[in-house]
Scaffold this motif. Structure first.
Motif, PDB file in Angstrom:
ATOM      1  N   MET A   1       0.758  -1.180   0.023  1.00  0.00           N
ATOM      2  CA  MET A   1       0.079   0.082  -0.087  1.00  0.00           C
ATOM      3  C   MET A   1       1.048   1.057  -0.060  1.00  0.00           C
ATOM      4  O   MET A   1       1.673   1.300   0.681  1.00  0.00           O
ATOM      5  CB  MET A   1      -0.863  -0.125   1.295  1.00  0.00           C
ATOM      6  CG  MET A   1      -1.868   1.054   1.285  1.00  0.00           C
ATOM      7  SD  MET A   1      -3.102   0.512   2.553  1.00  0.00           S
ATOM      8  CE  MET A   1      -2.997   2.184   3.564  1.00  0.00           C
ATOM      9  N   PRO A   2       0.626   2.078  -0.942  1.00  0.00           N
ATOM     10  CA  PRO A   2       1.506   3.628  -0.887  1.00  0.00           C
ATOM     11  C   PRO A   2       1.103   4.289   0.321  1.00  0.00           C
ATOM     12  O   PRO A   2       0.096   4.170   0.790  1.00  0.00           O
ATOM     13  CB  PRO A   2       1.016   4.098  -2.244  1.00  0.00           C
ATOM     14  CG  PRO A   2      -0.269   3.474  -2.384  1.00  0.00           C
ATOM     15  CD  PRO A   2      -0.337   2.249  -1.824  1.00  0.00           C
ATOM     16  N   LEU A   3       2.328   5.004   0.669  1.00  0.00           N
ATOM     17  CA  LEU A   3       2.198   6.043   1.494  1.00  0.00           C
ATOM     18  C   LEU A   3       1.147   7.199   1.415  1.00  0.00           C
ATOM     19  O   LEU A   3       0.281   7.507   2.219  1.00  0.00           O
ATOM     20  CB  LEU A   3       3.502   6.733   1.884  1.00  0.00           C
ATOM     21  CG  LEU A   3       3.494   7.620   3.034  1.00  0.00           C
ATOM     22  CD1 LEU A   3       3.107   6.978   4.445  1.00  0.00           C
ATOM     23  CD2 LEU A   3       4.847   8.383   2.966  1.00  0.00           C
ATOM     24  N   TYR A   4       0.946   7.593   0.054  1.00  0.00           N
ATOM     25  CA  TYR A   4       0.060   8.529  -0.388  1.00  0.00           C
ATOM     26  C   TYR A   4      -1.298   7.601  -0.974  1.00  0.00           C
ATOM     27  O   TYR A   4      -1.289   6.587  -1.507  1.00  0.00           O
ATOM     28  CB  TYR A   4       0.706   9.324  -1.705  1.00  0.00           C
ATOM     29  CG  TYR A   4       0.957   8.524  -2.674  1.00  0.00           C
ATOM     30  CD1 TYR A   4       0.313   8.385  -3.690  1.00  0.00           C
ATOM     31  CD2 TYR A   4       2.516   8.070  -2.733  1.00  0.00           C
ATOM     32  CE1 TYR A   4       0.720   7.592  -5.035  1.00  0.00           C
ATOM     33  CE2 TYR A   4       2.812   7.405  -3.761  1.00  0.00           C
ATOM     34  CZ  TYR A   4       1.968   7.088  -4.730  1.00  0.00           C
ATOM     35  OH  TYR A   4       2.619   6.317  -5.716  1.00  0.00           O
ATOM     36  N   THR A   5      -2.406   8.671  -0.714  1.00  0.00           N
ATOM     37  CA  THR A   5      -3.902   7.817  -1.280  1.00  0.00           C
ATOM     38  C   THR A   5      -4.388   9.085  -2.087  1.00  0.00           C
ATOM     39  O   THR A   5      -5.401   8.544  -2.832  1.00  0.00           O
ATOM     40  CB  THR A   5      -4.654   7.685   0.013  1.00  0.00           C
ATOM     41  OG1 THR A   5      -4.847   8.861   0.547  1.00  0.00           O
ATOM     42  CG2 THR A   5      -3.946   6.568   1.104  1.00  0.00           C
TER      43      THR A   5
ATOM     44  N   ASP B   1      -1.175  15.716  17.073  1.00  0.00           N
ATOM     45  CA  ASP B   1      -0.183  14.904  16.173  1.00  0.00           C
ATOM     46  C   ASP B   1       0.873  16.013  16.567  1.00  0.00           C
ATOM     47  O   ASP B   1       2.136  15.362  16.707  1.00  0.00           O
ATOM     48  CB  ASP B   1      -0.533  15.034  14.795  1.00  0.00           C
ATOM     49  CG  ASP B   1       0.377  14.406  13.698  1.00  0.00           C
ATOM     50  OD1 ASP B   1       1.186  13.616  14.310  1.00  0.00           O
ATOM     51  OD2 ASP B   1       0.571  14.945  12.646  1.00  0.00           O
TER      52      ASP B   1
END
Length: 179
Positions: free
Chosen positions: A1-5, A35
């Protein structure tokens, strides 16, 4: 799964229940403050804390993830299923016991002090200020929007961060400068 969506490319994000909201929504802004607080505590840890203080800081970081999860779950869909996302009166009591222990090991405070000192102490003072901002943002959501123990926890956390800053400076031999 990529870090960016790409989901946030239009300025929106999703809460845990799948509701899409703008990134400027107050609940998302509060999560962002948490955060930043978590990262600030991480910075203090990277500056080098004694093991006992570091353990408290790590526990607080874990709790901040839990608080963020609670805030991102306004309908309490995960609350009953994910026990690590729980913040209760026992968590507040744990902070209070740490504050008492850490504060009791440094000279009594008789005046306001300027934030600073050692690298770790200064970073903890910064984290305390970020914590107060996060607290204001959470309070701004409204009393009915946030569990009371979360408000109590964040309020006590800023006190703990102050106590940790003083302890880190005291152990490092960094003098406190009176205002």
């Amino acid at each position: 799964m990529p870090l960016y969506t790409g989901v946030g490319d239009r300025g929106s994000t999703a809460l845990f229940d799948g509701t899409t909201v703008p990134k400027t929504e107050p609940r998302i802004a509060a999560c962002g403050e948490l955060d930043e607080l978590n990262a600030s505590i991480g910075l203090a840890r990277a500056a080098g804390l004694p093991d006992d203080l570091d353990e408290m800081a790590v526990a607080a970081q874990r709790d901040l993830f839990a608080i963020g999860a609670r805030l991102a779950d306004p309908r309490s869909r995960i609350a009953d299923r994910v026990t690590k996302a729980s913040i209760d009166a026992a968590a507040v009591a744990r902070l209070e016991s740490w504050i008492d222990r850490v504060d009791g090991a440094v000279p009594a405070l008789r005046t306001f002090i300027l934030p600073g000192g050692s690298a770790a102490g200064a970073a903890l003072h910064q984290a305390r200020a970020v914590c107060r901002r996060a607290e204001r943002r959470i309070v701004g959501l409204g009393a009915d929007s946030v569990e009371p123990d979360i408000l109590r926890y964040v309020n006590r956390l800023s006190d703990l961060l102050f106590a940790l800053a003083r302890a880190a400076n005291h152990r490092a031999g960094a003098p406190e400068i009176a205002w």
